[in-house]
Design a protein around this motif. Structure first.
Motif, PDB file in Angstrom:
ATOM      1  N   GLY A 192       0.828  -1.201   0.000  1.00 55.87           N
ATOM      2  CA  GLY A 192       0.000   0.000   0.000  1.00 55.87           C
ATOM      3  C   GLY A 192       0.864   1.253   0.000  1.00 55.87           C
ATOM      4  N   GLU A 193       0.279   2.332  -0.539  1.00 54.97           N
ATOM      5  CA  GLU A 193       0.945   3.634  -0.563  1.00 54.97           C
ATOM      6  C   GLU A 193       1.401   4.023   0.847  1.00 54.97           C
ATOM      7  OE1 GLU A 193      -1.813   6.415  -2.122  1.00 54.97           O
ATOM      8  OE2 GLU A 193      -0.507   8.156  -1.868  1.00 54.97           O
ATOM      9  N   THR A 194       0.518   3.804   1.814  1.00 52.51           N
ATOM     10  CA  THR A 194       0.805   4.232   3.185  1.00 52.51           C
ATOM     11  C   THR A 194       1.920   3.411   3.821  1.00 52.51           C
ATOM     12  OG1 THR A 194      -1.282   3.103   3.485  1.00 52.51           O
ATOM     13  CG2 THR A 194      -1.192   5.392   4.152  1.00 52.51           C
ATOM     14  N   THR A 195       1.839   2.091   3.661  1.00 47.85           N
ATOM     15  CA  THR A 195       2.890   1.237   4.232  1.00 47.85           C
ATOM     16  C   THR A 195       4.236   1.594   3.619  1.00 47.85           C
ATOM     17  OG1 THR A 195       1.199  -0.486   4.231  1.00 47.85           O
ATOM     18  CG2 THR A 195       3.433  -1.164   4.794  1.00 47.85           C
ATOM     19  N   ALA A 197       5.107   4.416   2.355  1.00 44.76           N
ATOM     20  CA  ALA A 197       5.511   5.732   2.864  1.00 44.76           C
ATOM     21  C   ALA A 197       6.146   5.598   4.247  1.00 44.76           C
ATOM     22  CB  ALA A 197       4.311   6.659   2.915  1.00 44.76           C
ATOM     23  N   GLN A 198       5.568   4.729   5.088  1.00 41.45           N
ATOM     24  CA  GLN A 198       6.136   4.527   6.425  1.00 41.45           C
ATOM     25  C   GLN A 198       7.513   3.884   6.326  1.00 41.45           C
ATOM     26  OE1 GLN A 198       3.821   2.796   9.506  1.00 41.45           O
ATOM     27  NE2 GLN A 198       2.937   4.827   9.858  1.00 41.45           N
ATOM     28  N   TYR A 216       3.743   9.735  -4.868  1.00 41.98           N
ATOM     29  CA  TYR A 216       3.169   8.389  -4.925  1.00 41.98           C
ATOM     30  C   TYR A 216       2.009   8.419  -5.908  1.00 41.98           C
ATOM     31  CZ  TYR A 216       5.665   7.786  -0.490  1.00 41.98           C
ATOM     32  OH  TYR A 216       6.622   7.724   0.485  1.00 41.98           O
ATOM     33  N   LEU A 217       2.075   7.565  -6.957  1.00 44.46           N
ATOM     34  CA  LEU A 217       1.004   7.540  -7.944  1.00 44.46           C
ATOM     35  C   LEU A 217       0.345   6.170  -7.910  1.00 44.46           C
ATOM     36  CD1 LEU A 217       3.190   9.011 -10.836  1.00 44.46           C
ATOM     37  CD2 LEU A 217       2.062  10.265  -9.017  1.00 44.46           C
ATOM     38  N   LYS A 224       3.228   3.709  -7.972  1.00 41.83           N
ATOM     39  CA  LYS A 224       4.373   4.259  -8.705  1.00 41.83           C
ATOM     40  C   LYS A 224       4.996   5.325  -7.816  1.00 41.83           C
ATOM     41  CE  LYS A 224       2.048   3.542 -13.143  1.00 41.83           C
ATOM     42  NZ  LYS A 224       1.637   4.127 -14.434  1.00 41.83           N
ATOM     43  N   LYS A 389     -11.361  -6.165  -0.718  1.00 39.89           N
ATOM     44  CA  LYS A 389     -12.548  -5.578  -0.070  1.00 39.89           C
ATOM     45  C   LYS A 389     -13.271  -4.637  -1.002  1.00 39.89           C
ATOM     46  CE  LYS A 389     -13.191  -7.295   3.616  1.00 39.89           C
ATOM     47  NZ  LYS A 389     -14.541  -7.784   3.757  1.00 39.89           N
TER      48      LYS A 389
END
Lengths: 413, 413
Positions: A192-195, A197-198, A216-217, A224, A389
């Motif tokens: 995921g984008e968030t993971t 990023a972390q 982040y795309l 990307k 989901k």
């Protein structure tokens, strides 16, 4: 970005865009070309084909950008007023360009169609503007200049616009001191984008602190990650992406314009190996993705879509008791689908999918979005379960990209 | 357009659009929806994800439009600053929405993924804005109001944006005095926009003369013909479309949001019949389209993708001599694929495709874009050749829609 960086604006003219009948694909294409030259696009704006809207947008964009590209409104019909409006805006006058007129007449003669007055008027062009010949249609490109700024008007028909841009892009390099611009994109699947990023927070902060842009795309199942700066930052950009790639090997599948299916194609060619699929919930979408690559016949042989239980048994040869015991959406079933597929399709690798795409068919133990993916090869079979989901379409799309990346990782090891 | 007409502007936020990595499809979709409500879009503008750019665009569009839609920049990462910027713009403050927080936590738990702090922060929302729950993601919609104007911020992920708009569109009707509009759309496959326009010239003129708008909305292989007016013109609009439908039965497959695959699904259910496919050049894309319909397991059983010659012979059972004599892209081969498929898949109808999608593989006799489509059923087998003239992707897409409409016509007779 450096101070002397050249900025551009893109104005798209046409009510068909404002009513949603046409998706503006021209601007993205132009923007991508300009970025490769280190020209950054400030704004993309779509407006109505009315003179006042055009003049207003032009004035506005000229305050933002040295380069203004205008597409659309150059057709021969009454509602195409771009040429006239630009001519007034630059206090220019329309004169017949005999060379262009000759081309237009040849064009219609070659199609054995009459040359109408409206067509001839396409050769009436602004005197002071640099005219760019359109080899693919009757609307010429027009390059106006004002106080060191360039205003370039192009037809809205994508392939005509592109034909003209191919002529214009080289000239831009000679006309403007293009601030240099360097960017690289890393493509990752399954994170995921968030993971992400972390995980890379330190590197990201470090990049931003040294003026490197981080973007982040996201697209379904794929992120990307783009780092952008100047050529002076080339090394730092590449080293940073290398670090991220190394620490995310299972997710990082390529860069720039790579796709999972193209990367897989290259791997299979190197290995001189073939692939096929046995699909349930993806219903052929996985096969279609593999086939979408030109030349895929080098490694892709075929697939079985066993959507009905009956075909899982009679066509693929999955053990009926197995389905009765574990269900079709199970590790046991999907692994048997993959291993049976190896032989039936006579391939080196076989991907199998079985899941509940939804909206119907979910149960408490196996909710909608439960998907099993298996990959069989000489080395044996492995499988993984996912819980998506989303709606039916998205669950199927995600199954396809997760399956493709699972295959990529199998082929990479 | 009436004086009191409501205007809208659409602002798209994201560098990915300005660098040309993403094509803005959201704005066209939103514009189309607004137009159906009689709201005309003044401007569509794509800007960088920088606070000053957002504020500047917002101020500008609020001078043009009572409704401003903003998409993008609502992700949880550092470069997504829309929420914070709007909060400042409207002198609002972010507070945790416990209901949304609950949803976000459920969402990640159900995917068996950890809830990170950045995810929780997605529940920090502006106090004064009306929050629209996002059932498909973690970024909520935000509806701000200022001096009778509405500013609506939505995520950039298309299906999330659409999910939120479905909730917002009805409220717009109650919040603003929207004119009374009546639209009907007829969907046709296999006839060009120009040919259709010629065929219905009289009806079109008659409609226009009585103030009914006529719009042609083309998409690959399909033309959508939309008549729009007021409820007073309801009868004339419906009678006109009926006439056109009657005179174009082989092309007209549905109306409004129908799709070929959904219409086929309804026909197969009525007939209590099943379908499958044997695909070569479409590589499973035809099957994937049939499966894309929820509940397709009622009538779709499965498919064989025989991309390699070897599988056409060993899996499907096409006569090797037949392929040697006529080639795989031939009437003989595609009809045998369809008839063999009937038995192997144990279905009532089987569609088969064999063609040269390109860019490689063309010959003088069989140029790229040559595609044979066959349909077999109890009544026998029929086939048709098409010569598409596009790139690989488009040739495959067209093969799918032509095959689906051929099946629709078989089922309708």
């Amino acid at each position: 970005m450096s101070e002397d960086q050249i900025h551009a604006s893109i104005i798209t003219i046409g009510d068909e865009i404002l009513v949603g009948q046409t998706i503006d694909t021209n601007s993205a294409w132009i923007a991508a070309q300009l970025n490769l030259l280190g020209i950054s696009v400030r704004e993309i704006i779509s407006i109505s084909d009315k003179a006042e809207a055009i003049v207003e947008a032009l004035n506005r964009e000229l305050t933002l950008s040295k380069l203004v590209f205008i597409t659309g409104g150059l057709g021969p019909t009454q509602d195409d007023i771009t040429k006239k409006t630009l001519c007034d805006f630059f206090n220019d006058e329309l004169v017949i360009d005999t060379k262009i007129l000759g081309r237009i007449e040849d064009y219609f003669n070659s199609m054995k169609r009459p040359v109408l007055e409206v067509h001839r008027m396409q050769a009436a062009l602004p005197k002071k503007a640099k005219i760019i010949e359109n080899q693919l249609g009757t609307a010429s490109g027009m390059w106006f200049k004002k106080d060191g700024a360039s205003i370039i008007s192009l037809p809205g028909v994508p392939y005509e616009m592109k034909g003209l841009m191919e002529q214009i892009l080289p000239s831009l390099k000679t006309e403007y001191p293009l601030g240099d611009f360097y960017h690289k994109t890393l493509l990752l699947q399954g994170i995921g984008e968030t993971t992400l990023a972390q995980n890379i927070a330190e590197i990201e902060t470090d990049c931003r602190n040294s003026g490197i842009g981080v973007a982040y795309l996201p697209s379904p199942g794929i992120v990307k990650l783009r780092l952008s700066g100047t050529s002076l930052q080339k090394q730092k950009i590449e080293e940073s992406l290398q670090k991220i790639k190394a620490s995310h090997a299972e997710f990082a599948f390529g860069q720039e314009s790579d796709t999972l299916e193209s990367v897989i194609g290259d791997l299979l060619r190197k290995l001189k190996a073939t692939v096929g699929s046995v699909e349930s919930c993806t219903g052929g979408a996985l096969a279609a993705k593999l086939v979408s690559v030109s030349g895929s016949s080098d490694y892709y042989k075929g697939s079985l879509v066993s959507y009905a239980y009956e075909l899982k048994e009679n066509l693929v040869g999955v053990d009926a008791n197995l389905i009765n015991t574990h269900g079709a959406v199970s590790k046991e079933c999907v692994e048997q689908m993959a291993t049976k597929g190896l032989k039936i399709l006579n391939v080196d690798y076989c991907i199998a999918t079985s899941g509940i795409a939804g909206p119907a068919g979910g149960t408490p133990e196996k909710p909608v979005g439960t998907v099993w993916i298996a990959i069989a090869g000489k080395a044996g079979v492995s499988s993984k379960v996912h819980y998506f989901k989303h709606n039916r379409e998205r669950n199927i799309d995600l199954t396809v990209v997760y399956a493709l990346n699972m295959l990529r990782r199998t082929l990479s090891n």
